[in-house]
Design a protein around this motif. Structure first.
Motif, PDB file in Angstrom:
ATOM      1  N   GLN A   1     -32.476 -45.776 -74.285  1.00 41.35           N
ATOM      2  CA  GLN A   1     -32.041 -46.027 -72.906  1.00 41.35           C
ATOM      3  C   GLN A   1     -32.844 -47.177 -72.330  1.00 41.35           C
ATOM      4  OE1 GLN A   1     -32.640 -43.159 -69.643  1.00 41.35           O
ATOM      5  NE2 GLN A   1     -30.534 -43.561 -68.996  1.00 41.35           N
ATOM      6  N   ASP A   2     -32.103 -48.181 -71.866  1.00 41.42           N
ATOM      7  CA  ASP A   2     -32.705 -49.372 -71.251  1.00 41.42           C
ATOM      8  C   ASP A   2     -32.830 -49.139 -69.740  1.00 41.42           C
ATOM      9  OD1 ASP A   2     -33.567 -51.958 -70.798  1.00 41.42           O
ATOM     10  OD2 ASP A   2     -31.623 -52.900 -71.138  1.00 41.42           O
ATOM     11  N   HIS A   3     -33.598 -49.947 -69.069  1.00 40.81           N
ATOM     12  CA  HIS A   3     -33.762 -49.852 -67.605  1.00 40.81           C
ATOM     13  C   HIS A   3     -33.517 -51.235 -67.032  1.00 40.81           C
ATOM     14  CE1 HIS A   3     -35.749 -46.406 -69.257  1.00 40.81           C
ATOM     15  NE2 HIS A   3     -35.698 -45.835 -68.062  1.00 40.81           N
ATOM     16  N   LYS A   4     -32.366 -51.410 -66.398  1.00 38.05           N
ATOM     17  CA  LYS A   4     -31.938 -52.756 -65.998  1.00 38.05           C
ATOM     18  C   LYS A   4     -32.523 -53.214 -64.658  1.00 38.05           C
ATOM     19  CE  LYS A   4     -28.967 -53.699 -69.342  1.00 38.05           C
ATOM     20  NZ  LYS A   4     -27.613 -53.191 -69.299  1.00 38.05           N
ATOM     21  N   ARG A   5     -32.893 -52.257 -63.809  1.00 36.44           N
ATOM     22  CA  ARG A   5     -33.397 -52.659 -62.485  1.00 36.44           C
ATOM     23  C   ARG A   5     -34.835 -53.151 -62.581  1.00 36.44           C
ATOM     24  NH1 ARG A   5     -29.350 -52.851 -58.584  1.00 36.44           N
ATOM     25  NH2 ARG A   5     -27.781 -51.379 -59.281  1.00 36.44           N
TER      26      ARG A   5
ATOM     27  N   THR B   1     -31.830 -56.958 -64.141  1.00 38.86           N
ATOM     28  CA  THR B   1     -32.592 -57.845 -65.029  1.00 38.86           C
ATOM     29  C   THR B   1     -31.976 -57.785 -66.429  1.00 38.86           C
ATOM     30  OG1 THR B   1     -34.047 -56.123 -65.884  1.00 38.86           O
ATOM     31  CG2 THR B   1     -34.691 -57.116 -63.795  1.00 38.86           C
ATOM     32  N   GLY B   2     -32.611 -58.478 -67.362  1.00 37.75           N
ATOM     33  CA  GLY B   2     -32.183 -58.372 -68.761  1.00 37.75           C
ATOM     34  C   GLY B   2     -32.568 -57.031 -69.367  1.00 37.75           C
ATOM     35  N   GLY B   3     -33.402 -56.249 -68.672  1.00 39.34           N
ATOM     36  CA  GLY B   3     -33.887 -54.971 -69.202  1.00 39.34           C
ATOM     37  C   GLY B   3     -35.401 -54.944 -69.136  1.00 39.34           C
TER      38      GLY B   3
ATOM     39  N   LEU C   1     -23.603 -53.898 -84.186  1.00 32.42           N
ATOM     40  CA  LEU C   1     -22.731 -53.650 -83.037  1.00 32.42           C
ATOM     41  C   LEU C   1     -23.473 -52.678 -82.121  1.00 32.42           C
ATOM     42  CD1 LEU C   1     -19.954 -54.086 -81.695  1.00 32.42           C
ATOM     43  CD2 LEU C   1     -19.114 -52.108 -82.973  1.00 32.42           C
ATOM     44  N   TYR C   2     -23.491 -53.027 -80.853  1.00 27.33           N
ATOM     45  CA  TYR C   2     -24.259 -52.219 -79.889  1.00 27.33           C
ATOM     46  C   TYR C   2     -23.305 -51.824 -78.775  1.00 27.33           C
ATOM     47  CZ  TYR C   2     -27.240 -52.778 -75.556  1.00 27.33           C
ATOM     48  OH  TYR C   2     -27.810 -52.715 -74.317  1.00 27.33           O
ATOM     49  N   GLY C   3     -23.071 -50.528 -78.673  1.00 31.65           N
ATOM     50  CA  GLY C   3     -22.209 -50.010 -77.612  1.00 31.65           C
ATOM     51  C   GLY C   3     -23.058 -49.601 -76.423  1.00 31.65           C
TER      52      GLY C   3
ATOM     53  N   TYR D   1     -19.384 -53.847 -75.156  1.00 34.38           N
ATOM     54  CA  TYR D   1     -19.941 -54.059 -76.490  1.00 34.38           C
ATOM     55  C   TYR D   1     -20.828 -55.285 -76.488  1.00 34.38           C
ATOM     56  CZ  TYR D   1     -17.137 -50.719 -79.164  1.00 34.38           C
ATOM     57  OH  TYR D   1     -16.600 -49.577 -79.692  1.00 34.38           O
ATOM     58  N   ASN D   2     -21.879 -55.218 -77.305  1.00 29.61           N
ATOM     59  CA  ASN D   2     -22.680 -56.398 -77.604  1.00 29.61           C
ATOM     60  C   ASN D   2     -22.658 -56.571 -79.112  1.00 29.61           C
ATOM     61  OD1 ASN D   2     -23.626 -56.887 -74.867  1.00 29.61           O
ATOM     62  ND2 ASN D   2     -24.748 -54.993 -75.116  1.00 29.61           N
ATOM     63  N   VAL D   3     -22.646 -57.818 -79.567  1.00 29.20           N
ATOM     64  CA  VAL D   3     -22.439 -58.061 -81.003  1.00 29.20           C
ATOM     65  C   VAL D   3     -23.754 -58.389 -81.708  1.00 29.20           C
ATOM     66  CG1 VAL D   3     -20.037 -58.737 -80.698  1.00 29.20           C
ATOM     67  CG2 VAL D   3     -21.812 -60.491 -80.557  1.00 29.20           C
ATOM     68  N   ARG D   4     -24.811 -57.725 -81.306  1.00 29.37           N
ATOM     69  CA  ARG D   4     -26.191 -58.049 -81.725  1.00 29.37           C
ATOM     70  C   ARG D   4     -27.066 -56.858 -81.374  1.00 29.37           C
ATOM     71  NH1 ARG D   4     -28.018 -57.940 -76.657  1.00 29.37           N
ATOM     72  NH2 ARG D   4     -26.472 -58.418 -75.091  1.00 29.37           N
ATOM     73  N   PHE D   5     -28.348 -56.916 -81.778  1.00 27.15           N
ATOM     74  CA  PHE D   5     -29.299 -55.901 -81.328  1.00 27.15           C
ATOM     75  C   PHE D   5     -29.488 -56.011 -79.813  1.00 27.15           C
ATOM     76  CE2 PHE D   5     -31.113 -56.213 -85.697  1.00 27.15           C
ATOM     77  CZ  PHE D   5     -31.209 -54.869 -85.995  1.00 27.15           C
ATOM     78  N   GLY D   6     -29.842 -54.905 -79.192  1.00 30.36           N
ATOM     79  CA  GLY D   6     -30.208 -54.929 -77.780  1.00 30.36           C
ATOM     80  C   GLY D   6     -31.618 -55.487 -77.623  1.00 30.36           C
ATOM     81  N   ASP D   7     -31.874 -56.004 -76.461  1.00 31.71           N
ATOM     82  CA  ASP D   7     -33.220 -56.447 -76.108  1.00 31.71           C
ATOM     83  C   ASP D   7     -33.533 -55.803 -74.768  1.00 31.71           C
ATOM     84  OD1 ASP D   7     -35.575 -57.690 -75.574  1.00 31.71           O
ATOM     85  OD2 ASP D   7     -34.851 -59.725 -75.894  1.00 31.71           O
ATOM     86  N   PRO D   8     -34.330 -54.771 -74.698  1.00 33.20           N
ATOM     87  CA  PRO D   8     -35.409 -54.370 -75.617  1.00 33.20           C
ATOM     88  C   PRO D   8     -35.063 -53.368 -76.724  1.00 33.20           C
ATOM     89  CG  PRO D   8     -35.600 -53.187 -73.531  1.00 33.20           C
ATOM     90  CD  PRO D   8     -34.415 -54.073 -73.389  1.00 33.20           C
ATOM     91  N   GLU D   9     -33.843 -52.867 -76.835  1.00 28.70           N
ATOM     92  CA  GLU D   9     -33.607 -51.714 -77.717  1.00 28.70           C
ATOM     93  C   GLU D   9     -33.926 -51.982 -79.187  1.00 28.70           C
ATOM     94  OE1 GLU D   9     -31.572 -52.867 -75.337  1.00 28.70           O
ATOM     95  OE2 GLU D   9     -30.198 -51.341 -74.597  1.00 28.70           O
ATOM     96  N   ALA D  10     -33.867 -53.241 -79.624  1.00 31.16           N
ATOM     97  CA  ALA D  10     -34.221 -53.539 -81.020  1.00 31.16           C
ATOM     98  C   ALA D  10     -35.625 -53.021 -81.328  1.00 31.16           C
ATOM     99  CB  ALA D  10     -34.164 -55.046 -81.267  1.00 31.16           C
TER     100      ALA D  10
END
Ligand code: GLY
Length: 465
Positions: free
Chosen positions: A213-217, A227-229, A274-276, A290-299
């Motif tokens: 789980q990312d935190h965008k705020r 933010t980007g996360g 693939l990142y849903g 969808y994102n077609v790459r790793f998440g940042d920061p989730e990677a």
């Protein structure tokens, strides 16, 4: 093995670290990320949107495969150019990358192919269509179809104060003032908790990674601008404290059906990550994007605890032979340090000093290493990752590393804390019990008034995908 990595953020730093277990890493970066530069056998600096510069570097270093970190080069067709020259690429071509670079494509494609999981939506090509859609759906989210660096989505009651503001924003999108595509997606606003499911995909097999789980705020308690996360966490059972195994299976099924449908429609195998981005609602997970790459920061939540070497997995992706990928049963917490004022008016070009703390992983992001030290650009600067048996312990580790940073920065204190996670759990419990109560009210309709066709069989179809 020789691996060429494109990109220079913290996500790419964690990719480089994982690749370096079994590969010589070569890096094509926009700015000198000190972490990647230290790992790489060789690196070069250039424009990440310059396909021919990337291809020239590939010709120089002759990698066994290329892995592309960020979305922009994929959207610009770097895979097409590299594949034409005979290189194998972990990352989809321009057409398949539309899953991320064109939100209108994704919604229409999933509808066309009967892939379940979208909220009520309408893709609009004119202002009149957008006005009708906003008036019909009312509780709306307005999304720019094209890539806007994660800043193209506006939500009623949050960034949009009224339906009129929603219409005005839709007009800006249609006039290409927001993003490059003159289409706007109007969607129903969903209530729930967001989670990220990343998967390795070879075109036929979709192998999931632990949820995060990312935190965008920008600020604590989910306040402030998007933010980007700012940070993310994962749990040792690879679920999240508010996500069940059944929820995860449903989300994965949506992604599997998407990959199958892509092949059916294009005759191309999707190869890459693939990142849903999902919203867990009372009715189960719904796909936000969808994102077609790793998440940042989730990677950073998944790669450091991966048992299989990333090099081997990348080889399997390009060869179409993915089978399974194992992860340690560990919890992780990632916290980003960002320049003061980020994301609206970040202090640019300020110096930052980072003293790594033992036992905590440090991943450099938007920083530039110069002769006299490390300088921040205007985005997320450095990420710290704690790894432990429990989320709480991993959080303490990540926090410990923050004491080694000096410069005009801030971070979110609450990511991975017991209090914030408890809030997420209670939020989902409340939504689920309201959903159950509504279902029970429906089910308690006197049975003699129900015909066989009114039994909830159609619900089972959608629920079970
Ligand atoms: N976690 C947000 C992103 O990678 O786009």
């Amino acid at each position: 093995m020789r691996a060429l990595l494109v990109g220079n953020g913290a996500r790419e730093h964690s990719i480089a670290e994982a690749l370096a277990r079994d590969s010589d890493v070569y890096a094509f970066m926009k700015a000198k990320n000190p972490g990647i530069a230290r790992i790489a056998k060789e690196h070069t600096l250039g424009d990440l949107n310059d396909n021919s510069a990337i291809a020239s570097f590939a010709e120089e270093v002759n990698p066994d495969f290329v892995i592309v970190g960020p979305e922009n080069p994929l959207a610009n067709g770097v895979t097409d150019v590299l594949e034409e020259k005979g290189f194998k690429v972990v990352g989809p071509d321009k057409q398949l990358a539309k899953l991320e670079s064109d939100k209108s494509f994704t919604r229409e494609f999933m509808k066309r192919q009967n892939v379940f999981g979208a909220p009520d939506f309408q893709v609009c090509r004119s202002y009149d269509e957008a006005v009708d859609a906003i008036d019909r759906i009312q509780n709306v989210v307005v999304k720019a179809a094209g890539l806007v660096g994660g800043k193209g989505v506006k939500v009623l009651g949050d960034q949009l104060k009224s339906l009129d503001e929603a219409k005005a924003y839709a007009k800006d999108v249609l006039d290409c003032k927001i993003g490059p595509i003159p289409r706007v997606v109007i969607e129903e606003k969903l209530e729930g908790e967001e989670f990220s499911l990343q998967a390795f995909v070879d075109g036929k097999h979709v192998i999931p990674m632990p949820l995060a789980q990312d935190h965008k705020r920008a600020y604590d308690d989910d306040k402030g601008p998007m933010t980007g996360g700012m940070g993310s966490y994962s749990d040792s059972d690879h679920l999240l404290p508010f996500v069940t195994e059944e929820d995860r299976a449903k989300a994965l099924r949506i992604m599997q059906e998407t990959v199958e449908a892509l092949y059916k429609e294009t005759w191309k195998y999707y190869k890459g990550v693939l990142y849903g981005g999902f919203m867990l609602t009372a009715d189960g997970p719904r796909l936000l994007e969808y994102n077609v790459r790793f998440g940042d920061p989730e990677a950073m939540n998944v790669l450091p605890i991966m048992e299989n070497p990333l090099t081997e997995v990348c080889q399997q992706i390009v060869d179409g032979t993915l089978t399974s990928v194992d992860f340690q049963e560990k919890a992780t917490v990632c916290k980003y340090v960002v320049p003061k004022g980020y994301p609206t008016s970040p202090v640019g070009g300020a110096k930052i000093e980072v003293t790594p703390v033992e036992g905590v992983r440090t991943y450099y992001s938007s920083v530039d290493e110069r002769e006299d030290g490390l300088y921040m650009t205007s985005s997320r600067a450095v990420a710290f990752l704690g790894i432990a048996d429990m989320i709480e312990e991993a959080e303490k580790q990540a926090r410990r590393a923050l004491s080694g940073v000096s410069g005009p920065v801030f971070y979110r204190d609450d990511i991975g804390t017991r209090e914030l996670i408890q809030k997420r759990i209670e939020h989902m419990q409340k939504l689920r019990s309201a959903g159950t109560a509504a279902q029970q009210a429906t089910d308690s309709t006197p049975s003699e008034t129900k015909s066989v066709s009114q039994q909830p069989t159609s619900k089972i179809n959608t629920e079970e995908l």
